[in-house]
Enzyme design. Structure first.
Site, PDB file in Angstrom:
ATOM      1  N   ASP A   1       0.689  -1.327   0.166  1.00 30.19           N
ATOM      2  CA  ASP A   1      -0.009   0.031   0.087  1.00 30.19           C
ATOM      3  C   ASP A   1       0.952   1.108   0.223  1.00 30.19           C
ATOM      4  O   ASP A   1       0.504   2.245  -0.579  1.00 30.19           O
ATOM      5  CB  ASP A   1      -0.950  -0.022   1.152  1.00 30.19           C
ATOM      6  CG  ASP A   1      -2.046  -0.829   1.002  1.00 30.19           C
ATOM      7  OD1 ASP A   1      -2.144  -1.583  -0.198  1.00 30.19           O
ATOM      8  OD2 ASP A   1      -2.886  -1.167   1.853  1.00 30.19           O
TER       9      ASP A   1
ATOM     10  N   CYS B   1       1.702  -8.085   6.124  1.00 29.72           N
ATOM     11  CA  CYS B   1       1.235  -6.672   5.716  1.00 29.72           C
ATOM     12  C   CYS B   1      -0.322  -6.573   5.429  1.00 29.72           C
ATOM     13  O   CYS B   1      -1.118  -7.188   5.669  1.00 29.72           O
ATOM     14  CB  CYS B   1       1.998  -6.157   4.511  1.00 29.72           C
ATOM     15  SG  CYS B   1       3.625  -5.704   5.148  1.00 29.72           S
ATOM     16  N   ASP B   2      -0.601  -5.148   4.931  1.00 30.48           N
ATOM     17  CA  ASP B   2      -1.934  -4.563   5.063  1.00 30.48           C
ATOM     18  C   ASP B   2      -3.194  -5.588   4.454  1.00 30.48           C
ATOM     19  O   ASP B   2      -4.080  -5.441   4.946  1.00 30.48           O
ATOM     20  CB  ASP B   2      -1.785  -3.456   4.237  1.00 30.48           C
ATOM     21  CG  ASP B   2      -1.097  -2.319   4.788  1.00 30.48           C
ATOM     22  OD1 ASP B   2       0.006  -2.894   5.443  1.00 30.48           O
ATOM     23  OD2 ASP B   2      -1.368  -0.890   4.954  1.00 30.48           O
ATOM     24  N   LYS B   3      -2.905  -6.024   3.324  1.00 33.42           N
ATOM     25  CA  LYS B   3      -3.868  -7.120   2.674  1.00 33.42           C
ATOM     26  C   LYS B   3      -3.677  -8.314   2.582  1.00 33.42           C
ATOM     27  O   LYS B   3      -4.619  -9.227   2.857  1.00 33.42           O
ATOM     28  CB  LYS B   3      -4.335  -6.772   1.173  1.00 33.42           C
ATOM     29  CG  LYS B   3      -4.500  -4.887   1.134  1.00 33.42           C
ATOM     30  CD  LYS B   3      -5.820  -4.651   1.943  1.00 33.42           C
ATOM     31  CE  LYS B   3      -6.125  -3.013   1.997  1.00 33.42           C
ATOM     32  NZ  LYS B   3      -4.960  -2.395   2.385  1.00 33.42           N
TER      33      LYS B   3
ATOM     34  N   GLU C   1      -6.755   4.225  -0.350  1.00 33.26           N
ATOM     35  CA  GLU C   1      -6.229   5.022   0.937  1.00 33.26           C
ATOM     36  C   GLU C   1      -5.809   6.552   0.460  1.00 33.26           C
ATOM     37  O   GLU C   1      -5.404   6.266  -0.643  1.00 33.26           O
ATOM     38  CB  GLU C   1      -4.992   4.459   1.578  1.00 33.26           C
ATOM     39  CG  GLU C   1      -5.442   3.084   2.308  1.00 33.26           C
ATOM     40  CD  GLU C   1      -4.226   2.570   2.858  1.00 33.26           C
ATOM     41  OE1 GLU C   1      -3.105   2.818   2.672  1.00 33.26           O
ATOM     42  OE2 GLU C   1      -4.311   1.506   3.354  1.00 33.26           O
TER      43      GLU C   1
ATOM     44  N   SER D   1      -4.806   5.139   5.420  1.00 32.15           N
ATOM     45  CA  SER D   1      -3.679   4.296   5.911  1.00 32.15           C
ATOM     46  C   SER D   1      -3.594   4.249   7.417  1.00 32.15           C
ATOM     47  O   SER D   1      -4.016   5.278   8.251  1.00 32.15           O
ATOM     48  CB  SER D   1      -2.132   4.907   5.539  1.00 32.15           C
ATOM     49  OG  SER D   1      -1.270   4.245   6.352  1.00 32.15           O
TER      50      SER D   1
END
Length: 655
Positions: free
Chosen positions: A126, A168-170, A517, A543
């Site tokens: 991201d 991480c994020d996803k 984001e 974020s």
């Protein structure tokens, strides 16, 4: 730079002599015999038997067949040389070292008499896609990856259990969604850890505001070039702040999916690798005890995770991911009211980037005790269900008893004092200390005539100097309306945004831009002096490292007929956020030089037509358009942006 001279055709089409002369047309095959029985030949599926042939072909000793098979899935990316240097880069540090965890876990599974399998589905970054069209694929990727992981699990028919390794994020939420759907299988999650902060320099959150700071003369080109090189001080792990990646690791442990004190471990270090080894043992133990993930992921586990999230002051993106995990597990998705109730009841007791007041990096949170340390305080407040099972095979209560008196806890806290000169109780503090520090609770969910379905703000991240002595943030200012993120960040860089403005960024929700984001906007405002006096309202998301008076997830989104899509340049908006009561509102209260109350604002909005410039981003991929439609039919943003087959099929049948 590479030589621009074209490569000779002979160097492309030609060949070395040995390329052809050394071709083989048959081989003897593996030594040994498959341990087949009459029962296997008569009753096993042909694929089960052919799988053994494949296993032998890959070099596994046929004499070991018959052992239980365990699958390790990961989000690993890039190609590392034997010396650890890149042959091909990954998308981000978060998955760069993950394969080392996979190897360590696999070796332990093999030592314990199992047959490990490994597969992966890498994930995007991201940070890398901020401000680019790549961000429009970010949230949609999560569902795609979860589908791929589930298909990979089902495609190994004789698996006895599954380990997921992600950071991480996803990729990490996707992994948790996939594991959650394996109701009857033993499963365990190994979080990929965090990267170290530079000894001198800027963290990975602040560094993303370089462009805006340079435009405002706050940093020189030479300084920017130098500081940006040192931000990721170690080669692996998620970012150093309590953003979405770190928060997802915390939530995975709080759900009981990971071993205690595994979230936020420093990537690449011995303690990090040991976590993978112990997780391999724990997976075997879960299988032996007959504990499937369906016994771990319960309504109690979901509530515990929501409570820990609030205590950490975690990323607002987990409002999308925790409901998605619950849905995958076949559980009721948390309602908005449940989020409100938990965030009102739970004090924020962690001082980590980006919330402050000091803003410690995540490795310090780990050394201060991480998730189990926070849970000790929450247990004292009676906010946790201590009967919830964990990946250890034991309930949460006994695990916290172990942690409280463990040598591990004592030594970790000692190291934080010795190495960084930081008191662990200043990183993770008691509820009493939180009250003394006026530590704001985590999330507030403002409603109003601009957000009839609700919105969200991380109230912990509002600059304390713009909050009044009663803990209330108030701002009445003119709307500065943008339909693209590029236009919004350009306005900041060109000094067209001023103290008191309220930036309204619309057409960036699911239907407009995949609910991107908009961190480059919030980051720029955080690191410019006047930015704390500017608010942001958007139907996009933020974020996890965003801070300031940033209100996102506004519903309905502009392209779904939301009143936020009727705002005009210069309209006056009133924002009120009470950090004590966790109540808030965002309302139209003025237009054309006249002021009015919120009820009149609602009437005006009802009679207004949508802005004529509302439109999806022209770069919105067809894949993401389909994702947006499917998640809307499945409960939308407040339902976790999931795919609910029953709802989708029912709606299609009505057409």
């Amino acid at each position: 730079m590479p030589d621009p001279t074209p490569i000779a055709l002979e160097d492309i089409l030609g060949h070395e002599v040995n390329e052809i002369d050394d071709i083989q047309t048959h081989a003897a095959g593996p030594a040994g015999r498959l341990p087949l029985t009459s029962e296997m030949l008569l009753n096993w599926a042909s694929g089960d038997i052919f799988g053994l042939s494949q296993d032998a072909g890959m070099g596994w000793d046929p004499a070991e067949f018959g052992r239980k098979e365990f699958l390790i899935l990961s989000t690993s990316g890039g190609i590392r040389g034997d010396d650890g240097r890149p042959i091909a880069l990954g998308y981000h540090t978060g998955h760069w070292e993950v394969n080392l965890l996979v190897r360590a876990a696999a070796q332990e599974l093999r030592r314990l008499g199992a047959i490990p399998f490994a597969g992966f589905c890498t994930d995007p970054c991201d940070g890398r896609t901020q401000g680019t069209a790549g961000m429009m694929d970010s949230l949609a990727y999560r569902n795609d990856a979860a589908i791929v992981f589930r298909r990979l699990i089902r495609s190994l028919p004789r698996r006895a259990g599954v380990m997921g390794v992600a950071t991480c994020d996803k990729g990490l939420p996707a992994m948790m969604m996939a594991l959650a759907a394996m109701h009857d299988l033993p499963c365990i999650l190994v979080p990929g850890g965090v990267t170290l902060p530079p000894t001198a320099g800027e963290d990975a959150g602040k560094i993303q505001s370089l462009g805006a700071r340079f435009a405002h003369g706050k940093i020189s080109l030479e300084e920017a070039s130098d500081v940006a090189c040192h931000t990721c001080a170690s080669p692996g792990g998620g970012c150093q702040f309590l953003g979405t990646a770190a928060t997802a690791q915390v939530v995975g442990e709080a759900l009981g999916l990971s071993l205690p004190h595994s979230a936020l471990s420093p990537s690449g270090q011995p303690i990090w690798l040991a976590m993978a080894v112990r997780s391999g043992r724990a997976l075997i133990n879960l299988d032996q005890l007959g504990i499937s993930i369906g016994k771990v992921l319960t309504p109690a586990a979901i509530r515990n995770a929501m409570t820990v999230h609030a205590a950490f002051g975690g990323s607002t993106n987990l409002l999308l991911h925790i409901p998605a995990i619950a849905h995958a597990a076949g559980l009721a998705r948390p309602t908005l009211q449940e989020w409100i109730d938990i965030n009102r009841a739970t004090p924020r007791i962690v001082d980590a980037l980006p919330n402050g007041p000091i803003g410690h990096p995540t490795v310090r949170v780990f050394l201060a005790g991480g998730v189990p340390e926070v849970m000790l305080h929450l247990r004292g407040l009676g906010l946790l269900d201590l009967d919830a099972l964990t990946a250890t095979g034991q309930p949460l209560g006994p695990i916290l008893d172990w942690w409280q008196t463990s040598d591990r806890r004592h030594r970790m806290r000692q190291i934080l004092i010795e190495r960084d000169g930081v008191d662990p109780d200043d990183v993770i503090f008691s509820p009493t200390a939180a009250k003394q520090r006026n530590s704001a609770r985590t999330l507030c969910f403002p409603r109003g005539n601009l957000a009839p379905q609700g919105s969200v703000i991380k109230s912990t991240a509002i600059d304390p100097t713009v909050v009044d002595p009663n803990g209330v943030f108030r701002l009445i200012g003119p709307a500065r309306v943008f339909t693209t993120e590029r236009a919004a960040i350009t306005a900041i860089k060109q000094k067209a945004i001023h103290s008191g403005d309220i930036m309204v960024l619309i057409c960036r929700g699911p239907a407009g831009a995949g609910m991107e984001e908009i961190y480059q906007v919030t980051s720029a405002l955080k690191h410019l002096e006047f930015g704390k006096h500017v608010a942001v309202i958007t139907d996009a998301r933020f974020s996890g490292v965003s801070s300031g008076a940033c209100i996102g997830h506004v519903g309905p989104e502009a392209l779904a007929g939301g009143p936020v899509g009727k705002l005009l340049e210069g309209d006056f908006i009133q924002i009120v956020i009470d950090q004590n009561s966790q109540e808030g509102s965002i309302d139209l209260v003025g237009a054309n030089g006249q002021r009015f109350d919120r009820d009149e604002g609602a009437r005006i909005l009802q009679n207004r037509s949508p802005r004529p410039d509302l439109a999806p981003d022209p770069n919105l991929p067809a894949d993401t358009r389909l994702w947006a439609a499917l998640q809307t039919a499945s409960g939308g943003v407040w339902g976790g942006c999931v795919y609910d087959p029953d709802s989708i099929i029912e709606k299609l049948a009505r057409q």
